[in-house]
Scaffold this motif. Sequence first.
Motif, PDB file in Angstrom:
ATOM      1  N   TYR A 287      -8.267   3.908   4.491  1.00  0.00           N
ATOM      2  CA  TYR A 287      -7.517   3.891   3.242  1.00  0.00           C
ATOM      3  C   TYR A 287      -7.816   5.138   2.411  1.00  0.00           C
ATOM      4  CZ  TYR A 287      -6.077  -0.959   3.943  1.00  0.00           C
ATOM      5  OH  TYR A 287      -5.500  -2.098   4.432  1.00  0.00           O
TER       6      TYR A 287
ATOM      7  N   PHE B 288       0.836  -1.196   0.000  1.00  0.00           N
ATOM      8  CA  PHE B 288       0.000   0.000   0.000  1.00  0.00           C
ATOM      9  C   PHE B 288       0.874   1.252   0.000  1.00  0.00           C
ATOM     10  CE2 PHE B 288      -2.801   3.144   2.202  1.00  0.00           C
ATOM     11  CZ  PHE B 288      -3.751   3.253   1.195  1.00  0.00           C
TER      12      PHE B 288
ATOM     13  N   LEU C  55      -4.935   0.842   9.738  1.00  0.00           N
ATOM     14  CA  LEU C  55      -5.903   0.861   8.653  1.00  0.00           C
ATOM     15  C   LEU C  55      -6.923  -0.245   8.908  1.00  0.00           C
ATOM     16  CD1 LEU C  55      -3.460   1.371   5.658  1.00  0.00           C
ATOM     17  CD2 LEU C  55      -4.850   3.079   6.793  1.00  0.00           C
TER      18      LEU C  55
END
Length: 162
Positions: free
Chosen positions: A57, A11, A51
């Motif tokens: 996100y 990510f 998260l």
Amino acid sequence: MDKKEILKERFKSAISSAVKVIADNSNIEIKFGKNVDSKNNNLNLPEIDKLKDLKDYTNIRARADSEALKIKYTNKKIYSKNQPVGQIAKTLYAIAEKIRYEKIGCDKLKGIKNNIIQSYEDSLNNAENDEASIISNEYIAKAFELYLRTHFFDVKQNEKSK
């Protein structure tokens, strides 16, 4: 490295790549966490340890998108030259500049628009009603930002923000 750590690193890599593309600058070094680095080609984003859901996100993506748009569309020389005097004037000027570069990016890229609007609406829903701050400079700045975002981004206000 466990599965969670691998996903977190992926990510971070995706966010870093997106920032470089949006900012049109492949030399930017993106750092996550509290290790603030004020070098010219560094961008500091919050750590992404917690998260839990899609909102988390989206909020990180919106923050990264906004910072990338700032790099791409803000001319520091012009910004400094036109900066007003006085703390509240500087705060309102900074908010107007942020809305300006976010609006440019949102008009060009739908994904950025979705991220920024969802993140701002989420922050409105999480805002506390603080009666004591009604006449403070912070309240004035928040009201000004809400007005601009509502006007330029069609942000949906909730009962608290109205």
